[in-house]
Design a protein around this motif. Structure first.
Motif, short mmCIF file in Angstrom:
data_model
loop_
_atom_site.label_atom_id
_atom_site.label_comp_id
_atom_site.label_asym_id
_atom_site.label_seq_id
_atom_site.Cartn_x
_atom_site.Cartn_y
_atom_site.Cartn_z
N SER A 121 0.70 -1.23 0.01
CA SER A 121 0.01 0.03 -0.10
C SER A 121 0.91 1.10 0.08
O SER A 121 1.93 1.25 0.72
CB SER A 121 -0.93 0.05 1.19
N SER A 122 0.59 2.35 -0.75
CA SER A 122 1.13 3.58 -0.76
C SER A 122 0.50 4.28 0.68
O SER A 122 -0.37 3.97 1.30
CB SER A 122 0.66 4.30 -1.95
N LEU A 123 1.38 5.18 0.88
CA LEU A 123 1.27 5.96 2.32
C LEU A 123 -0.17 6.63 2.28
O LEU A 123 -0.78 6.85 3.34
CB LEU A 123 2.12 6.90 2.54
N ASP A 124 -0.63 7.06 0.99
CA ASP A 124 -1.74 7.75 0.80
C ASP A 124 -2.99 6.58 1.01
O ASP A 124 -4.19 7.07 1.31
CB ASP A 124 -2.08 8.48 -0.62
N GLU A 125 -2.77 5.16 0.79
CA GLU A 125 -4.02 4.55 1.08
C GLU A 125 -4.12 3.83 2.17
O GLU A 125 -5.13 3.08 2.82
CB GLU A 125 -3.40 3.13 0.24
N ILE A 126 -3.15 4.26 3.24
CA ILE A 126 -3.09 3.59 4.62
C ILE A 126 -3.67 4.72 5.50
O ILE A 126 -3.77 5.92 5.64
CB ILE A 126 -1.45 3.36 5.07
N ASP A 127 -4.64 3.96 6.29
CA ASP A 127 -5.43 4.55 7.56
C ASP A 127 -4.62 4.24 8.75
O ASP A 127 -4.50 2.96 9.14
CB ASP A 127 -6.93 4.17 7.63
#
Length: 152
Positions: A121-127
């Motif tokens: 996952s990219s950082l933008d996809e991670i909660d």
């Protein structure tokens, strides 16, 4: 209190109750590489086997007279060895190929390195609320949302 007469567990209990002890309790979080170099266990067993890792912790805690153990690796699946497809040794390192793809490289005298094939996952996809612990050299790679096993 006469010189070093307490056992580690007793010493820690007294100190936590703010009572006198024979000395200050000592804990140390050794580097995993230290366990690999200063015990007789194979590095991949220290890295992946919970039983071997705990034996290495106890062995060096006794040798160095620590009063307790600081665990610095998360648990591993107990059936990790069932997921090995092959093991090959060449050029001073062990290669372990896994049934879900990817491999672990175990260089002589160094930590295990996992090379996966999955999507990261990219950082933008991670909660951030869904993260527990990120360890890129886990057998099953970084998973998001987090799980720590071979299952999907």
């Amino acid at each position: 209190m006469a010189g070093n007469t307490l056992r580690g567990k007793e010493r820690v209990k007294l100190a936590m109750r703010h009572e006198p002890t024979d000395r200050i309790p000592v804990f140390c979080q050794l580097a995993i590489g230290h366990y690999m170099r200063h015990t007789s266990y194979a590095p991949q067993l220290i890295w992946y086997s919970p039983d071997v890792l705990s034996s290495a912790y106890v062995e060096l805690a006794r040798e160095y007279r620590f009063d307790g153990i600081l665990v610095n690796l998360p648990g591993r699946p107990l059936d990790w060895q069932n997921h090995i497809i092959s093991k090959t040794r060449e050029a001073g390192q062990l290669r372990i190929d896994w049934d879900q793809g990817g491999c672990s490289i175990v260089p002589d005298g160094d930590n295990v390195h996992y090379f996966g094939v999955g999507h990261r996952s990219s950082l933008d996809e991670i909660d951030p609320n869904e993260l527990f612990y990120i360890e890129p050299h886990n057998i099953t790679e970084v998973k998001y949302p987090f799980y720590y096993d071979f299952g999907e």
